[in-house]
Design a protein around this motif. Structure first.
Motif, PDB file in Angstrom:
ATOM      1  N   GLN A 152      75.812 -27.465 -70.468  1.00  0.00           N
ATOM      2  CA  GLN A 152      76.028 -27.549 -69.198  1.00  0.00           C
ATOM      3  C   GLN A 152      75.729 -26.472 -68.104  1.00  0.00           C
ATOM      4  OE1 GLN A 152      79.609 -29.982 -69.204  1.00  0.00           O
ATOM      5  NE2 GLN A 152      78.649 -31.756 -68.436  1.00  0.00           N
ATOM      6  N   LYS A 153      76.526 -25.503 -68.836  1.00  0.00           N
ATOM      7  CA  LYS A 153      76.681 -24.050 -67.839  1.00  0.00           C
ATOM      8  C   LYS A 153      75.053 -23.574 -67.898  1.00  0.00           C
ATOM      9  CE  LYS A 153      81.330 -22.737 -68.742  1.00  0.00           C
ATOM     10  NZ  LYS A 153      82.353 -21.698 -68.830  1.00  0.00           N
ATOM     11  N   ALA A 154      74.441 -23.551 -69.113  1.00  0.00           N
ATOM     12  CA  ALA A 154      73.090 -23.031 -69.088  1.00  0.00           C
ATOM     13  C   ALA A 154      72.101 -23.750 -67.970  1.00  0.00           C
ATOM     14  CB  ALA A 154      72.520 -23.091 -70.577  1.00  0.00           C
ATOM     15  N   ALA A 155      72.429 -25.171 -68.256  1.00  0.00           N
ATOM     16  CA  ALA A 155      71.586 -26.280 -67.527  1.00  0.00           C
ATOM     17  C   ALA A 155      71.612 -25.853 -65.953  1.00  0.00           C
ATOM     18  CB  ALA A 155      71.683 -27.720 -67.946  1.00  0.00           C
ATOM     19  N   HIS A 191      73.193 -18.703 -77.330  1.00  0.00           N
ATOM     20  CA  HIS A 191      71.799 -18.494 -78.227  1.00  0.00           C
ATOM     21  C   HIS A 191      71.831 -19.965 -78.990  1.00  0.00           C
ATOM     22  CE1 HIS A 191      69.142 -17.435 -81.389  1.00  0.00           C
ATOM     23  NE2 HIS A 191      68.627 -16.350 -80.526  1.00  0.00           N
ATOM     24  N   ARG A 192      72.858 -20.609 -79.819  1.00  0.00           N
ATOM     25  CA  ARG A 192      72.666 -21.858 -80.552  1.00  0.00           C
ATOM     26  C   ARG A 192      72.315 -22.909 -79.634  1.00  0.00           C
ATOM     27  NH1 ARG A 192      77.135 -21.141 -82.799  1.00  0.00           N
ATOM     28  NH2 ARG A 192      78.416 -22.195 -81.458  1.00  0.00           N
ATOM     29  N   GLU A 193      72.955 -23.007 -78.358  1.00  0.00           N
ATOM     30  CA  GLU A 193      72.606 -24.026 -77.363  1.00  0.00           C
ATOM     31  C   GLU A 193      71.177 -24.110 -76.690  1.00  0.00           C
ATOM     32  OE1 GLU A 193      74.390 -26.708 -76.863  1.00  0.00           O
ATOM     33  OE2 GLU A 193      75.821 -26.283 -77.921  1.00  0.00           O
ATOM     34  N   LEU A 194      70.632 -22.716 -76.735  1.00  0.00           N
ATOM     35  CA  LEU A 194      69.325 -22.600 -76.192  1.00  0.00           C
ATOM     36  C   LEU A 194      68.501 -22.974 -77.285  1.00  0.00           C
ATOM     37  CD1 LEU A 194      69.603 -19.139 -74.279  1.00  0.00           C
ATOM     38  CD2 LEU A 194      69.582 -21.159 -73.212  1.00  0.00           C
ATOM     39  N   LYS A 195      68.644 -22.412 -78.206  1.00  0.00           N
ATOM     40  CA  LYS A 195      67.572 -22.919 -79.546  1.00  0.00           C
ATOM     41  C   LYS A 195      67.746 -24.432 -79.796  1.00  0.00           C
ATOM     42  CE  LYS A 195      65.174 -22.121 -83.153  1.00  0.00           C
ATOM     43  NZ  LYS A 195      64.824 -23.508 -83.616  1.00  0.00           N
ATOM     44  N   LYS A 196      68.704 -25.248 -79.384  1.00  0.00           N
ATOM     45  CA  LYS A 196      68.755 -26.790 -79.583  1.00  0.00           C
ATOM     46  C   LYS A 196      68.066 -27.119 -78.274  1.00  0.00           C
ATOM     47  CE  LYS A 196      72.265 -30.739 -79.496  1.00  0.00           C
ATOM     48  NZ  LYS A 196      73.548 -30.904 -79.374  1.00  0.00           N
ATOM     49  N   GLU A 198      65.511 -25.868 -76.739  1.00  0.00           N
ATOM     50  CA  GLU A 198      64.245 -25.775 -77.301  1.00  0.00           C
ATOM     51  C   GLU A 198      63.681 -26.602 -78.107  1.00  0.00           C
ATOM     52  OE1 GLU A 198      61.544 -21.580 -77.489  1.00  0.00           O
ATOM     53  OE2 GLU A 198      63.301 -21.719 -79.046  1.00  0.00           O
ATOM     54  N   ASP A 199      64.672 -26.715 -79.231  1.00  0.00           N
ATOM     55  CA  ASP A 199      63.960 -27.956 -80.198  1.00  0.00           C
ATOM     56  C   ASP A 199      63.876 -29.273 -79.668  1.00  0.00           C
ATOM     57  OD1 ASP A 199      64.201 -26.032 -82.157  1.00  0.00           O
ATOM     58  OD2 ASP A 199      66.121 -26.520 -82.922  1.00  0.00           O
ATOM     59  N   GLU A 200      64.672 -29.710 -78.641  1.00  0.00           N
ATOM     60  CA  GLU A 200      64.427 -30.849 -77.663  1.00  0.00           C
ATOM     61  C   GLU A 200      63.203 -30.811 -76.658  1.00  0.00           C
ATOM     62  OE1 GLU A 200      68.471 -31.553 -76.639  1.00  0.00           O
ATOM     63  OE2 GLU A 200      69.247 -32.123 -78.455  1.00  0.00           O
ATOM     64  N   ASN A 201      62.642 -29.767 -76.734  1.00  0.00           N
ATOM     65  CA  ASN A 201      61.574 -29.479 -75.759  1.00  0.00           C
ATOM     66  C   ASN A 201      62.024 -29.609 -74.228  1.00  0.00           C
ATOM     67  OD1 ASN A 201      59.351 -29.212 -77.634  1.00  0.00           O
ATOM     68  ND2 ASN A 201      59.380 -31.405 -77.909  1.00  0.00           N
ATOM     69  N   ILE A 202      63.331 -29.293 -73.783  1.00  0.00           N
ATOM     70  CA  ILE A 202      63.863 -29.042 -72.524  1.00  0.00           C
ATOM     71  C   ILE A 202      63.534 -28.060 -71.946  1.00  0.00           C
ATOM     72  CG2 ILE A 202      65.932 -29.096 -71.271  1.00  0.00           C
ATOM     73  CD1 ILE A 202      67.293 -30.927 -73.177  1.00  0.00           C
ATOM     74  N   ILE A 203      63.423 -26.890 -72.763  1.00  0.00           N
ATOM     75  CA  ILE A 203      63.076 -25.367 -72.472  1.00  0.00           C
ATOM     76  C   ILE A 203      62.140 -24.577 -73.435  1.00  0.00           C
ATOM     77  CG2 ILE A 203      65.214 -25.049 -70.888  1.00  0.00           C
ATOM     78  CD1 ILE A 203      65.996 -23.056 -73.258  1.00  0.00           C
ATOM     79  N   SER A 204      61.563 -23.626 -72.876  1.00  0.00           N
ATOM     80  CA  SER A 204      60.872 -22.611 -73.956  1.00  0.00           C
ATOM     81  C   SER A 204      61.570 -21.161 -73.763  1.00  0.00           C
ATOM     82  CB  SER A 204      59.250 -22.626 -73.481  1.00  0.00           C
ATOM     83  OG  SER A 204      59.070 -21.609 -74.388  1.00  0.00           O
ATOM     84  N   TYR A 205      62.014 -20.847 -74.872  1.00  0.00           N
ATOM     85  CA  TYR A 205      62.836 -19.639 -74.779  1.00  0.00           C
ATOM     86  C   TYR A 205      62.242 -18.537 -75.462  1.00  0.00           C
ATOM     87  CZ  TYR A 205      66.986 -16.714 -75.462  1.00  0.00           C
ATOM     88  OH  TYR A 205      68.084 -15.860 -75.808  1.00  0.00           O
ATOM     89  N   ASN A 206      61.848 -17.637 -74.447  1.00  0.00           N
ATOM     90  CA  ASN A 206      61.269 -16.261 -74.975  1.00  0.00           C
ATOM     91  C   ASN A 206      61.774 -14.985 -74.134  1.00  0.00           C
ATOM     92  OD1 ASN A 206      59.268 -14.504 -76.329  1.00  0.00           O
ATOM     93  ND2 ASN A 206      57.654 -14.796 -75.062  1.00  0.00           N
ATOM     94  N   PRO A 207      63.055 -14.666 -74.737  1.00  0.00           N
ATOM     95  CA  PRO A 207      63.422 -13.605 -74.072  1.00  0.00           C
ATOM     96  C   PRO A 207      62.641 -12.537 -73.287  1.00  0.00           C
ATOM     97  CG  PRO A 207      64.878 -14.016 -75.677  1.00  0.00           C
ATOM     98  CD  PRO A 207      63.334 -14.817 -75.863  1.00  0.00           C
ATOM     99  N   PRO A 208      62.836 -11.810 -72.144  1.00  0.00           N
ATOM    100  CA  PRO A 208      63.835 -12.441 -71.066  1.00  0.00           C
ATOM    101  C   PRO A 208      63.337 -13.749 -70.358  1.00  0.00           C
ATOM    102  CG  PRO A 208      62.566 -10.690 -70.366  1.00  0.00           C
ATOM    103  CD  PRO A 208      62.095 -11.135 -71.690  1.00  0.00           C
ATOM    104  N   LEU A 209      62.488 -14.547 -70.892  1.00  0.00           N
ATOM    105  CA  LEU A 209      62.098 -15.450 -69.881  1.00  0.00           C
ATOM    106  C   LEU A 209      62.388 -16.759 -70.468  1.00  0.00           C
ATOM    107  CD1 LEU A 209      58.554 -14.375 -69.031  1.00  0.00           C
ATOM    108  CD2 LEU A 209      60.554 -14.171 -67.534  1.00  0.00           C
ATOM    109  N   VAL A 210      62.849 -17.581 -69.650  1.00  0.00           N
ATOM    110  CA  VAL A 210      63.204 -19.175 -70.047  1.00  0.00           C
ATOM    111  C   VAL A 210      62.176 -19.997 -69.207  1.00  0.00           C
ATOM    112  CG1 VAL A 210      64.571 -20.993 -70.259  1.00  0.00           C
ATOM    113  CG2 VAL A 210      65.756 -18.640 -70.705  1.00  0.00           C
ATOM    114  N   THR A 211      61.344 -20.898 -69.659  1.00  0.00           N
ATOM    115  CA  THR A 211      60.426 -21.722 -69.201  1.00  0.00           C
ATOM    116  C   THR A 211      61.251 -23.328 -69.042  1.00  0.00           C
ATOM    117  OG1 THR A 211      58.594 -20.643 -69.810  1.00  0.00           O
ATOM    118  CG2 THR A 211      58.251 -22.479 -68.876  1.00  0.00           C
ATOM    119  N   ILE A 212      61.387 -23.939 -67.982  1.00  0.00           N
ATOM    120  CA  ILE A 212      61.823 -25.039 -68.008  1.00  0.00           C
ATOM    121  C   ILE A 212      60.657 -26.132 -68.196  1.00  0.00           C
ATOM    122  CG2 ILE A 212      62.853 -26.862 -66.411  1.00  0.00           C
ATOM    123  CD1 ILE A 212      64.328 -24.416 -65.050  1.00  0.00           C
ATOM    124  N   LEU A 213      60.835 -26.842 -69.362  1.00  0.00           N
ATOM    125  CA  LEU A 213      59.719 -27.998 -69.541  1.00  0.00           C
ATOM    126  C   LEU A 213      60.191 -29.108 -68.996  1.00  0.00           C
ATOM    127  CD1 LEU A 213      59.094 -27.024 -73.256  1.00  0.00           C
ATOM    128  CD2 LEU A 213      58.004 -25.986 -71.164  1.00  0.00           C
TER     129      LEU A 213
END
Length: 224
Positions: A152-155, A191-196, A198-213
């Motif tokens: 939730q915080k990350a979102a 890191h674990r929540e971001l990976k999750k 990403e697996d759910e195609n909500i974001i693309s995570y490529n530090p230092p950038l996060v792309t909202i999908l």
């Protein structure tokens, strides 16, 4: 000094480097340097100075008697530190401001900053805008901390940045560790929540950038 850095600063925005050079020739100020980890402003010190970061980045940190710490904000090149405290009724810094890396600042005494604002309405307008923006960001920060879940915080943070920038590609504030500290969570958990996500195609995570999908999925995490 490279005055072009100040052209895009919060205090001198909209003023050319040539004009800034002339303004500063008549305004008392000094340049300060700090090594990584040094405290620039101390909690409850008299707030009699305002700084602008010329190089590097700093972090405002609030510590509590139980040993916990909240990282309030990060400021980089061109951004001000200490303006609200300097013009508050208490005249005290509400937290420590610590350098995250070697930092160079241009520093004004409160009285000299007032003279600058009186001489140029653009500087006064920029200062007022900065204080208003800081107040808004504090409200957003409080809402961020109201969420208990890391996802939730990350979102919330990602959606807030997307609204402010108008972009779906978000640059994280410094390192992942620093981002985690801002949200008051552990780095491995974030890191674990971001990976999750990403697996759910909500974001693309490529530090230092996060792309909202999927903005809608981020909103669903917040129950919006």
């Amino acid at each position: 000094m490279d005055y072009s850095v100040l052209e895009t600063s919060t205090l001198f925005k909209g003023i050319s480097a040539k004009e800034i050079k002339k303004i500063l020739e008549e305004a008392p100020h000094h340049i300060e340097g700090y090594d990584k980890g040094e405290t620039i402003f101390h909690l409850m010190d008299d707030a009699d100075r305002i700084g602008i970061v010329l190089k590097g980045s700093v972090e405002a940190q609030k510590s509590f008697p139980n040993g916990s710490q909240i990282n309030v904000s990060v400021r980089g090149a061109g951004e001000m530190i200490g303006p609200a405290a300097a013009f508050s009724h208490s005249h005290k810094y509400p937290c420590d401001v610590v350098s995250l890396e070697p930092v160079t600042l241009i520093v004004f005494r409160k009285e000299d900053a007032l003279v600058l604002m009186q001489k140029d309405i653009r500087i006064l307008e920029n200062f007022t805008s900065e204080i208003a923006s800081a107040t808004y960001m504090l409200q957003q920060r409080l809402e961020l901390l109201s969420y208990s879940g890391i996802a939730q915080k990350a979102a919330f943070w990602l959606l807030m940045q997307a609204r402010q920038t108008g972009r779906d590609v978000i640059k994280i504030p410094g390192s992942v560790s620093n981002w985690a500290m801002i949200m008051n969570v552990s780095r491995p958990s974030l890191h674990r929540e971001l990976k999750k996500m990403e697996d759910e195609n909500i974001i693309s995570y490529n530090p230092p950038l996060v792309t909202i999908l999927s903005t809608s999925d981020l909103q669903d995490l917040l129950g919006v």
